[in-house]
Design a protein around this motif. Structure first.
Motif, short mmCIF file in Angstrom:
data_model
loop_
_atom_site.label_atom_id
_atom_site.label_comp_id
_atom_site.label_asym_id
_atom_site.label_seq_id
_atom_site.Cartn_x
_atom_site.Cartn_y
_atom_site.Cartn_z
N PHE A 169 0.78 -1.16 0.03
CA PHE A 169 -0.01 0.04 0.08
C PHE A 169 0.85 1.12 0.09
N LEU A 170 1.89 1.17 0.86
CA LEU A 170 2.87 2.36 0.95
C LEU A 170 3.44 2.52 -0.75
N VAL A 171 3.94 1.39 -1.19
CA VAL A 171 4.59 1.62 -2.36
C VAL A 171 3.59 2.08 -3.41
N LEU A 172 2.17 1.81 -3.40
CA LEU A 172 1.11 2.37 -4.19
C LEU A 172 1.06 3.88 -4.04
N LEU A 173 0.86 4.14 -2.80
CA LEU A 173 1.01 5.79 -2.45
C LEU A 173 2.01 6.50 -2.98
N THR A 174 3.22 5.81 -2.81
CA THR A 174 4.34 6.65 -3.28
C THR A 174 4.32 6.68 -4.82
N ASP A 175 4.20 5.53 -5.41
CA ASP A 175 4.06 5.35 -7.03
C ASP A 175 2.99 6.72 -7.54
N ARG A 176 1.93 7.01 -6.91
CA ARG A 176 0.96 7.84 -7.33
C ARG A 176 1.41 9.35 -6.71
N GLY A 177 2.37 9.37 -5.92
CA GLY A 177 2.89 10.93 -5.55
C GLY A 177 2.27 11.23 -4.36
#
Length: 195
Positions: A169-177
């Motif tokens: 989930f943190l990776v996804l958030l980071t990916d989306r800025g």
């Protein structure tokens, strides 16, 4: 509100989530009205002799959650969700305090670092290289595994799968800025609306 000190009222700025005092500024009727209207803290700058919206040049705005007065009606307490650092020196607060942290925030920093400085040996870098669709798919897979382990009642496996879910989930958030703080701010906003 009683007017004190040449029509300027001290305003204590407090983080709505952590209750840390971030800074102190001064307001007059005009700056208070602008703050209420726009939802971003605006002070009266004694040095510039004009209204000053915190973040107007830095982008580090103070988003208003609530405004209250003390028992003598001569001080404001403004609870905010800050965007970035509060102090012009780059500190989290004007009192030199550090930003509140926990391991999830620390992990978020590591994930951001892997995005900014890719490493061939990093699983996180590999995820970023596969794109948003693959990362989102991994979040879905991990969420399903969390549900299955919750149904089985095995706490140790539920913890394992929950850890995997939070990481992806943190990776996804980071990916989306986005950041964990963005999610925290939304949860706080919902909480305050219901209370």
């Amino acid at each position: 509100m009683n007017q004190k000190s040449n029509n300027l009222i001290p305003a204590i700025i407090q983080h709505a989530e952590t209750n840390q005092v971030l800074m102190l500024g001064y307001m007059n009727d005009e700056s208070l009205a602008k703050t209420k209207k726009e939802g971003k803290v605006t002070f009266y700058s004694r040095s510039k002799q004009r209204l000053w919206t915190k973040g107007e040049t830095s982008g580090n705005f103070l988003n208003v959650v609530s405004i209250s007065e003390d028992c003598d009606n001569d001080t404001y307490l403004i609870k905010v969700m800050p965007e970035g650092k509060t102090c012009h020196t780059g500190s989290y607060t004007c009192f030199g305090e550090k930003e509140p942290s926990g391991f999830l925030h620390e992990l978020q920093g590591v994930i951001q670092s892997r995005k900014d400085n890719p490493s061939e040996k990093s699983y996180t870098t590999e995820l970023f290289s596969k794109g948003t669709k693959k990362i989102a798919q991994k979040v879905g897979e991990e969420a399903t595994e969390v549900i299955l382990e919750a149904m089985d009642g095995k706490k140790d496996l539920l913890i394992e799968e929950s850890s995997d879910l939070l990481y992806h989930f943190l990776v996804l958030l980071t990916d989306r800025g986005l950041k964990l703080e963005d999610v925290e701010a939304k949860l706080m906003e919902r909480h305050l609306k219901k209370s």
